[in-house]
Write an enzyme that holds these catalytic residues in place. Structure first.
Site, short mmCIF file in Angstrom:
data_model
loop_
_atom_site.label_atom_id
_atom_site.label_comp_id
_atom_site.label_asym_id
_atom_site.label_seq_id
_atom_site.Cartn_x
_atom_site.Cartn_y
_atom_site.Cartn_z
N GLY A 130 63.52 19.51 22.29
CA GLY A 130 62.22 19.77 22.78
C GLY A 130 61.79 21.23 22.60
N GLU B 262 64.15 26.94 26.32
CA GLU B 262 63.89 25.47 26.97
C GLU B 262 62.46 25.13 26.73
OE1 GLU B 262 64.94 22.67 27.42
OE2 GLU B 262 66.50 22.42 28.75
N ASP B 263 62.13 23.87 26.42
CA ASP B 263 60.90 23.45 26.53
C ASP B 263 60.26 23.42 28.16
OD1 ASP B 263 62.41 21.23 27.21
OD2 ASP B 263 61.42 19.77 25.93
N ASP C 282 62.39 21.09 34.58
CA ASP C 282 61.68 20.21 35.73
C ASP C 282 62.64 20.21 36.96
OD1 ASP C 282 60.24 18.10 36.28
OD2 ASP C 282 61.26 16.45 35.36
N ARG D 186 56.27 14.28 19.76
CA ARG D 186 56.73 15.87 19.50
C ARG D 186 55.96 16.64 18.59
NH1 ARG D 186 61.84 16.15 22.04
NH2 ARG D 186 62.93 14.16 21.68
N ASP E 238 58.69 15.20 24.34
CA ASP E 238 58.48 14.13 23.80
C ASP E 238 58.17 12.85 24.84
OD1 ASP E 238 61.19 14.00 24.70
OD2 ASP E 238 61.31 12.19 23.85
N PHE F 281 53.51 14.34 33.41
CA PHE F 281 54.42 14.22 32.43
C PHE F 281 53.67 14.53 31.09
CE2 PHE F 281 56.93 12.34 28.86
CZ PHE F 281 58.21 12.51 29.56
P1 IMP Z 1 65.43 18.65 34.09
O1 IMP Z 1 66.60 18.55 33.66
O2 IMP Z 1 65.08 17.62 34.98
O3 IMP Z 1 65.17 19.96 34.49
O4 IMP Z 1 64.65 18.09 32.82
C1 IMP Z 1 64.55 19.01 31.37
C2 IMP Z 1 64.47 18.15 30.36
O5 IMP Z 1 63.86 16.94 30.55
C3 IMP Z 1 63.52 19.04 29.59
O6 IMP Z 1 64.24 19.70 28.50
C4 IMP Z 1 62.76 17.73 28.80
O7 IMP Z 1 63.48 17.30 27.64
C5 IMP Z 1 62.62 16.69 29.90
N1 IMP Z 1 61.37 16.57 30.71
C6 IMP Z 1 61.21 16.90 31.89
N2 IMP Z 1 59.75 17.14 32.15
C7 IMP Z 1 59.25 16.53 31.13
C8 IMP Z 1 57.95 16.25 30.74
O8 IMP Z 1 56.92 16.50 31.62
N3 IMP Z 1 57.56 15.95 29.17
C9 IMP Z 1 58.74 15.75 28.50
N4 IMP Z 1 60.00 16.03 28.70
C10 IMP Z 1 60.31 16.56 30.15
MG MG Z 2 63.21 15.62 26.11
#
Ligand code: IMP
Ligand code: MG
Length: 181
Positions: free
Chosen positions: A50, A105-106, A109, A171, A165, A158
């Protein structure tokens, strides 16, 4: 945030952050990182997949010598919710021992992915570890992780594009958009 005409091949994606907004903010982050890492050997750790597009632009806005490393991670499950169970899909090419690491990081969340990464890096004996995320969704946080550098704080929707993605699609969109139902 200005609107940009959606690309014809992605009519289901509504523009949230256009190219200009992304470029401006990436430039600001780069300027801040240039100040903060002046005189320090920096290792930028791009989290695949990402963050690949963001990191590619960000490193060109950081005006200090740096090393660029890549770490592939994936969380099990697909769709719009991560399972929180994270695994390394491809490791860095060189050891990170004694390095000043900036994790790029992208999006943060729930924070589960970043928590996993910080624990893994802690075990590798990095000198310092800081975090930089293009997007932050604090309303969804489960793990209280610190994001040292944030591009944009966003609401619980989202998002796709500019590296992000949905089931591996979108992407390559040049903007961040909201996936419409
Ligand atoms: P976390 O572990 O819940 O913080 O999520 C981290 C990963 O989930 C990110 O690096 C993304 O790959 C994916 N992610 C979380 N939210 C989104 C979104 O809104 N769009 C796309 N990918 C997401
Ligand atoms: Mg992802």
């Amino acid at each position: 945030m200005s609107e940009e005409f959606p690309v014809p091949w992605a009519p289901c994606v509504r523009v949230l952050l256009d190219r200009a907004a992304l470029a401006t903010r990436v430039g600001e982050l780069g300027a801040q990182l240039t100040l903060d890492y002046a005189g320090r050997p920096l290792t930028v750790l791009c989290v695949l997949k990402g963050a690949s597009l963001f990191a590619a632009d960000l490193v060109r806005a950081i005006e200090v010598p740096l090393h660029l490393e890549f770490l592939g991670v994936a969380s099990y499950g697909s769709g719009t919710r991560s399972s929180g169970e994270v695994r390394i899909t491809s490791d860095t090419g060189t050891p990170l021992h004694d390095r000043d690491v900036l994790v790029v990081e992208d999006i943060v969340d729930t924070g589960l992915t970043l928590r996993f990464l910080l624990q893994a890096l802690g075990a590798r004996g990095c000198r310092t570890v800081r975090t930089c995320a293009l997007l932050d969704k604090p309303s969804r946080r489960v793990e209280p992780v610190v994001v040292d550098y944030t591009g944009f704080t966003v609401e619980d929707r989202f998002l796709v594009g500019y590296g992000l993605d949905h089931d591996e699609r979108w992407r390559n969109l040049p903007f961040i958009g909201v996936l419409e139902p």
